[in-house]
Every structure is written in C-alpha cells, then in structure tokens.
Design a protein around this motif. Structure first.
Motif, PDB file in Angstrom:
ATOM      1  N   LYS A  60       0.850  -1.177   0.000  1.00 49.93           N
ATOM      2  CA  LYS A  60       0.000   0.000   0.000  1.00 49.93           C
ATOM      3  C   LYS A  60       0.892   1.236   0.000  1.00 49.93           C
ATOM      4  CE  LYS A  60      -4.019  -2.104   0.371  1.00 49.93           C
ATOM      5  NZ  LYS A  60      -5.098  -1.977  -0.635  1.00 49.93           N
ATOM      6  N   TYR A  61       0.381   2.328  -0.544  1.00 47.24           N
ATOM      7  CA  TYR A  61       1.152   3.564  -0.602  1.00 47.24           C
ATOM      8  C   TYR A  61       0.443   4.650   0.193  1.00 47.24           C
ATOM      9  CZ  TYR A  61       3.679   1.342  -4.429  1.00 47.24           C
ATOM     10  OH  TYR A  61       4.433   0.483  -5.179  1.00 47.24           O
ATOM     11  N   ARG A  62       1.072   5.101   1.258  1.00 45.49           N
ATOM     12  CA  ARG A  62       0.547   6.231   2.013  1.00 45.49           C
ATOM     13  C   ARG A  62       0.874   7.524   1.273  1.00 45.49           C
ATOM     14  NH1 ARG A  62      -0.681   6.045   7.520  1.00 45.49           N
ATOM     15  NH2 ARG A  62      -0.488   4.010   8.529  1.00 45.49           N
ATOM     16  N   ASP A  63       0.177   8.593   1.638  1.00 47.10           N
ATOM     17  CA  ASP A  63       0.497   9.890   1.051  1.00 47.10           C
ATOM     18  C   ASP A  63       1.722  10.491   1.732  1.00 47.10           C
ATOM     19  OD1 ASP A  63      -1.522   9.853  -0.832  1.00 47.10           O
ATOM     20  OD2 ASP A  63      -2.984  10.776   0.493  1.00 47.10           O
ATOM     21  N   LEU A  64       1.702  10.577   3.058  1.00 47.29           N
ATOM     22  CA  LEU A  64       2.806  11.147   3.817  1.00 47.29           C
ATOM     23  C   LEU A  64       3.033  10.313   5.073  1.00 47.29           C
ATOM     24  CD1 LEU A  64       1.788  14.918   3.593  1.00 47.29           C
ATOM     25  CD2 LEU A  64       3.690  13.856   2.376  1.00 47.29           C
ATOM     26  N   LEU A  65       4.290  10.141   5.446  1.00 47.89           N
ATOM     27  CA  LEU A  65       4.620   9.350   6.632  1.00 47.89           C
ATOM     28  C   LEU A  65       5.915   9.890   7.227  1.00 47.89           C
ATOM     29  CD1 LEU A  65       3.427   6.812   8.071  1.00 47.89           C
ATOM     30  CD2 LEU A  65       5.159   5.473   6.879  1.00 47.89           C
ATOM     31  N   LYS A  66       5.848  10.250   8.526  1.00 49.32           N
ATOM     32  CA  LYS A  66       7.027  10.791   9.203  1.00 49.32           C
ATOM     33  C   LYS A  66       7.155  10.183  10.594  1.00 49.32           C
ATOM     34  CE  LYS A  66       6.747  15.255   6.804  1.00 49.32           C
ATOM     35  NZ  LYS A  66       7.945  15.154   5.949  1.00 49.32           N
ATOM     36  N   LEU A  67       8.402  10.068  11.040  1.00 52.42           N
ATOM     37  CA  LEU A  67       8.699   9.589  12.394  1.00 52.42           C
ATOM     38  C   LEU A  67       8.978  10.798  13.271  1.00 52.42           C
ATOM     39  CD1 LEU A  67       9.310   7.180  14.329  1.00 52.42           C
ATOM     40  CD2 LEU A  67      11.702   7.401  13.630  1.00 52.42           C
ATOM     41  N   TRP A  68       8.235  10.898  14.364  1.00 53.83           N
ATOM     42  CA  TRP A  68       8.407  12.000  15.309  1.00 53.83           C
ATOM     43  C   TRP A  68       9.212  11.515  16.501  1.00 53.83           C
ATOM     44  CZ3 TRP A  68       4.272  13.532  19.404  1.00 53.83           C
ATOM     45  CH2 TRP A  68       4.742  14.608  20.162  1.00 53.83           C
ATOM     46  N   ASN A  69      10.350  12.164  16.736  1.00 53.84           N
ATOM     47  CA  ASN A  69      11.195  11.872  17.889  1.00 53.84           C
ATOM     48  C   ASN A  69      10.868  12.891  18.973  1.00 53.84           C
ATOM     49  OD1 ASN A  69      13.157  11.380  19.777  1.00 53.84           O
ATOM     50  ND2 ASN A  69      14.895  11.741  18.420  1.00 53.84           N
ATOM     51  N   ALA A  70      10.048  12.476  19.936  1.00 54.52           N
ATOM     52  CA  ALA A  70       9.610  13.380  20.997  1.00 54.52           C
ATOM     53  C   ALA A  70      10.375  13.095  22.277  1.00 54.52           C
ATOM     54  CB  ALA A  70       8.105  13.211  21.242  1.00 54.52           C
ATOM     55  N   MET A  71      10.899  14.137  22.881  1.00 55.28           N
ATOM     56  CA  MET A  71      11.581  13.988  24.166  1.00 55.28           C
ATOM     57  C   MET A  71      10.594  14.294  25.287  1.00 55.28           C
ATOM     58  SD  MET A  71      14.618  12.953  23.549  1.00 55.28           S
ATOM     59  CE  MET A  71      15.343  13.198  25.173  1.00 55.28           C
ATOM     60  N   MET A  72      10.260  13.283  26.055  1.00 58.46           N
ATOM     61  CA  MET A  72       9.344  13.436  27.184  1.00 58.46           C
ATOM     62  C   MET A  72      10.059  12.988  28.460  1.00 58.46           C
ATOM     63  SD  MET A  72       6.426  14.447  25.831  1.00 58.46           S
ATOM     64  CE  MET A  72       5.552  14.464  24.264  1.00 58.46           C
ATOM     65  N   ASP A  73      10.169  13.911  29.424  1.00 60.00           N
ATOM     66  CA  ASP A  73      10.837  13.591  30.691  1.00 60.00           C
ATOM     67  C   ASP A  73      12.234  13.040  30.445  1.00 60.00           C
ATOM     68  OD1 ASP A  73       8.540  14.324  32.089  1.00 60.00           O
ATOM     69  OD2 ASP A  73       7.687  12.320  31.881  1.00 60.00           O
ATOM     70  N   GLU A  74      12.931  13.679  29.488  1.00 55.92           N
ATOM     71  CA  GLU A  74      14.313  13.331  29.140  1.00 55.92           C
ATOM     72  C   GLU A  74      14.431  11.941  28.513  1.00 55.92           C
ATOM     73  OE1 GLU A  74      16.779  13.861  32.534  1.00 55.92           O
ATOM     74  OE2 GLU A  74      16.511  16.035  32.600  1.00 55.92           O
ATOM     75  N   ASN A  75      13.314  11.371  28.114  1.00 55.46           N
ATOM     76  CA  ASN A  75      13.332  10.084  27.439  1.00 55.46           C
ATOM     77  C   ASN A  75      12.850  10.262  25.999  1.00 55.46           C
ATOM     78  OD1 ASN A  75      14.119   8.488  29.720  1.00 55.46           O
ATOM     79  ND2 ASN A  75      12.040   8.725  30.521  1.00 55.46           N
ATOM     80  N   ALA A  76      13.484   9.542  25.087  1.00 45.85           N
ATOM     81  CA  ALA A  76      13.093   9.603  23.685  1.00 45.85           C
ATOM     82  C   ALA A  76      11.853   8.743  23.471  1.00 45.85           C
ATOM     83  CB  ALA A  76      14.223   9.124  22.789  1.00 45.85           C
ATOM     84  N   ILE A  77      10.821   9.341  22.910  1.00 45.71           N
ATOM     85  CA  ILE A  77       9.589   8.633  22.597  1.00 45.71           C
ATOM     86  C   ILE A  77       9.323   8.820  21.109  1.00 45.71           C
ATOM     87  CG2 ILE A  77       7.102   8.501  23.023  1.00 45.71           C
ATOM     88  CD1 ILE A  77       7.613   9.588  25.797  1.00 45.71           C
ATOM     89  N   TYR A  91     -15.964   7.097   1.524  1.00 46.47           N
ATOM     90  CA  TYR A  91     -16.900   6.495   2.469  1.00 46.47           C
ATOM     91  C   TYR A  91     -16.375   5.224   3.128  1.00 46.47           C
ATOM     92  CZ  TYR A  91     -20.157   9.911   0.631  1.00 46.47           C
ATOM     93  OH  TYR A  91     -20.758  11.092   0.281  1.00 46.47           O
ATOM     94  N   GLY A  92     -15.209   4.783   2.715  1.00 49.09           N
ATOM     95  CA  GLY A  92     -14.589   3.626   3.370  1.00 49.09           C
ATOM     96  C   GLY A  92     -13.307   3.992   4.093  1.00 49.09           C
ATOM     97  N   MET A  93     -13.147   5.286   4.431  1.00 46.17           N
ATOM     98  CA  MET A  93     -11.879   5.772   4.973  1.00 46.17           C
ATOM     99  C   MET A  93     -11.478   5.110   6.293  1.00 46.17           C
ATOM    100  SD  MET A  93      -9.892   7.810   3.392  1.00 46.17           S
ATOM    101  CE  MET A  93      -8.153   8.120   3.705  1.00 46.17           C
ATOM    102  N   PRO A  94     -12.391   4.836   7.230  1.00 42.39           N
ATOM    103  CA  PRO A  94     -11.953   4.164   8.466  1.00 42.39           C
ATOM    104  C   PRO A  94     -11.274   2.821   8.202  1.00 42.39           C
ATOM    105  CG  PRO A  94     -14.113   5.127   8.778  1.00 42.39           C
ATOM    106  CD  PRO A  94     -13.802   5.251   7.313  1.00 42.39           C
ATOM    107  N   VAL A  95     -11.782   2.070   7.233  1.00 44.31           N
ATOM    108  CA  VAL A  95     -11.164   0.783   6.907  1.00 44.31           C
ATOM    109  C   VAL A  95      -9.826   0.994   6.213  1.00 44.31           C
ATOM    110  CG1 VAL A  95     -11.384  -1.312   5.508  1.00 44.31           C
ATOM    111  CG2 VAL A  95     -13.360  -0.433   6.772  1.00 44.31           C
ATOM    112  N   LYS A  96      -9.771   1.958   5.303  1.00 36.60           N
ATOM    113  CA  LYS A  96      -8.522   2.236   4.580  1.00 36.60           C
ATOM    114  C   LYS A  96      -7.413   2.636   5.544  1.00 36.60           C
ATOM    115  CE  LYS A  96      -6.585   5.166   0.916  1.00 36.60           C
ATOM    116  NZ  LYS A  96      -6.844   6.284  -0.028  1.00 36.60           N
ATOM    117  N   ASP A  97      -7.721   3.570   6.454  1.00 39.70           N
ATOM    118  CA  ASP A  97      -6.711   4.001   7.412  1.00 39.70           C
ATOM    119  C   ASP A  97      -6.346   2.884   8.384  1.00 39.70           C
ATOM    120  OD1 ASP A  97      -6.608   6.455   6.280  1.00 39.70           O
ATOM    121  OD2 ASP A  97      -7.395   7.574   7.970  1.00 39.70           O
ATOM    122  N   GLY A  98      -7.347   2.115   8.806  1.00 33.54           N
ATOM    123  CA  GLY A  98      -7.073   1.001   9.707  1.00 33.54           C
ATOM    124  C   GLY A  98      -6.142  -0.016   9.082  1.00 33.54           C
TER     125      GLY A  98
END
Length: 320
Positions: A60-77, A91-98
C-alpha cells in the motif's frame, strides 16, 4: 490522484506545515511537535501481514509518513505520523486508514523478528538444522516472534480533507457496521477517523494554526465565495511560494505569481492575472477585426504599458 491531492501532498510534505497540522489535531494548537524532530519515512507499506501463513505480501502507498522523535521527561519517545489527503469524501476511509496502521504494526513486528535473528547470529545463539533457522526464544516468544516486554511504536494517521463541502462520510468503523444487536459492540473493536477538514472547522479554529497553513485552511473553507475578496480581507498580502502554489491549484485561482523577497504578494498576483485577462481579451478583439500581429503588438504595448515579450507570449499559442 487529483490536482488538489498532488499539490496538497507537496505542500504538507514540508515539515513545518506537517507539524502545524498535527499540533492542531493532537494538541489543540499547542506547539508540541517540532519540525526538526520529524524524519521522513518510506511511504510504501510492503509487508507480509502478521500471521499470514501463505506469505502473501501486501503493498500500500501512504500519502505522507514521518517519524516523530519526541523527548518526554528526558526520554526519547517515537511516534509514527501518517497523513492521507482527500479532495473528495471517501466512504470507506476508516477501513482504509485502519489497514495502513495494521500493516505498519505488522511491519514493526517483522523488523523486530529480523533484529533478533541478527543479534542471535552475532552472539552465537542461532543454529541451523537441516536448513531451518532456530533462535533461542521461549516457546511463547517463538510463537509470536516477540519477547514478552517488546513494545511497538504507536501510529497515528490523519485524514486531511480539502473538499468544499463538509465531510459527510463515516468517522469511525462502528458507523460503517450493520449491527442489529447492540450487545455485540462489547466484542467489536472500533477505529476512529482523525479528520482535519477546513469545511468542518469553526471560525475560531483557524487561530490554532501557527503557520500559513491556517490561512490556507480558512480560504479553503470559504472557497465557494469570492476568493479575491477573501484574500484582500484576510490581509495576507505575502505568503510563501509553497502556500501560493497550493492555493492556486486547490482553489483554481489562475494567479500570475512573481516570487519576491518575503514571498508572493497575493494581491499583486491577482492584479497580474486580471491584467492578463484584459490583454488576452484585447488581442482576441483586435484579431476579430482583422488586425495583424504587428498592429496588435504595438497597440497592446501602448494600451497596457507591457513589454513586447509579454504580448508575444500571449500571441504564441494563437500563432502555433
């Protein structure tokens, strides 16, 4: 994919606008996600679905996909953020995204299994018996390919809808199911649609964006109105070329752009477009009266104070 989808994908691929969109969705506009903490990911979801004994790959091909590196309480999440762009209601978007999200989790499990195979081989914990690879895992771990404490990176997918009318499709999987016995809901898993839709936003929502994306969203909400008046009324005389190009395609403005220091002057772009219409109209009128090109060029240059090259550019299609 339509023009709006194509231009929207190009526009939102900018990490500044991407972060702004997800800050609006996830944090009510609070600037939690930083653009510099986003990493581009391969939008191709190619994997063997978890537990698929037939080993049939799904792509499957997504439109956009990025990894977010969030620092929470000095820990990488880490959080994977995906965006699906729509210019029409799906009209079938919930299934497509799922499906996209489940493929993403399945891919993570496969990568964890591969990492164990590599680590075990390096540490001498892997054996080969008649060509079959055996890794030191408990029977339960071997069944799943995961160790007990393994965790997956969460995936959040947003649908960014640029349509003129409000979204009238289902916003969850439950809305798509034909359930006659409500007792069954206890045993069904829902999938909620994360929707960013300018057409569905209240006027007070646009201030939650902290980039030009908010201006673009507001114009899209009112795109059925007089676009020229809206641009002047909003007071945004200059925007980035990215925003200008996106709005031009999404709203079919047919503007004549000139990128200047500080961006594109939208009002000036409208004036250039209107002048082009007037010049084109004058050329057509003179042609109908039988004037030759030399006469047209000289007259139009004088009437509209434009260069010969400008007039020739408008004449060229007719000459061809």
């Amino acid at each position: 994919m339509g023009v709006i989808d194509t231009e929207g994908k190009q526009y939102l691929s900018n990490p500044v606008f991407f972060a702004d969109a997800f800050n609006y969705l996830l944090y009510d506009g609070e600037q939690i996600i930083k653009p510099e903490k986003l990493k581009e990911l391969d939008t191709t979801e190619l994997t063997v679905p978890y537990g698929n004994n037939a080993r049939v790959p799904v792509q499957k091909y997504r439109d956009l996909l990025k990894l977010w590196n969030a620092m929470m309480d000095e820990n990488a999440i880490y959080v994977i953020l995906g965006a699906e762009l729509q210019d029409k209601v799906h009209y079938g978007m919930p299934v497509k995204d799922g499906l996209y999200d489940m493929l993403g989790y399945s891919k993570q499990i496969a990568e964890i299994k591969r990492s164990y195979r590599k680590d075990a081989a390096e540490e001498g914990e892997i054996t080969v018996d008649d060509g079959v690879v055996k890794i030191k895992l408990t029977s339960e771990e071997f069944l799943s390919g995961l160790r007990k404490d393994d965790k997956l990176i969460p995936i959040i997918t947003a649908v960014v809808y640029f349509g003129e009318e409000p979204w009238d499709g289902p916003r969850s999987l439950f809305e798509m199911l034909d359930v006659r016995d409500e007792r069954l809901y206890r045993f069904l898993s829902d999938y909620k649609l994360n929707l960013i839709s300018p057409a569905d936003m209240g006027e007070d929502e646009f201030v939650k964006f902290h980039t030009e994306l908010g201006f673009a969203m507001k114009l899209l909400k009112h795109q059925s109105e007089d676009a020229d008046e809206m641009i002047v009324r909003e007071g945004h005389r200059k925007v980035s070329s990215e925003t200008a190009y996106f709005l031009n395609a999404a709203m079919k403005l047919n503007l004549e752009y000139e990128v200047e220091p500080g961006g594109v002057d939208m009002c000036k772009a409208m004036e250039k477009r209107d002048q082009r219409k007037e010049v084109t109209g004058a050329i057509m009128g003179m042609r109908e009266l039988g004037a030759d090109d030399d006469r047209i060029i000289a007259t139009v240059m004088k009437m509209f104070d434009v260069t010969k090259e400008y007039v020739l550019a408008l004449l060229a299609p007719k000459q061809a």
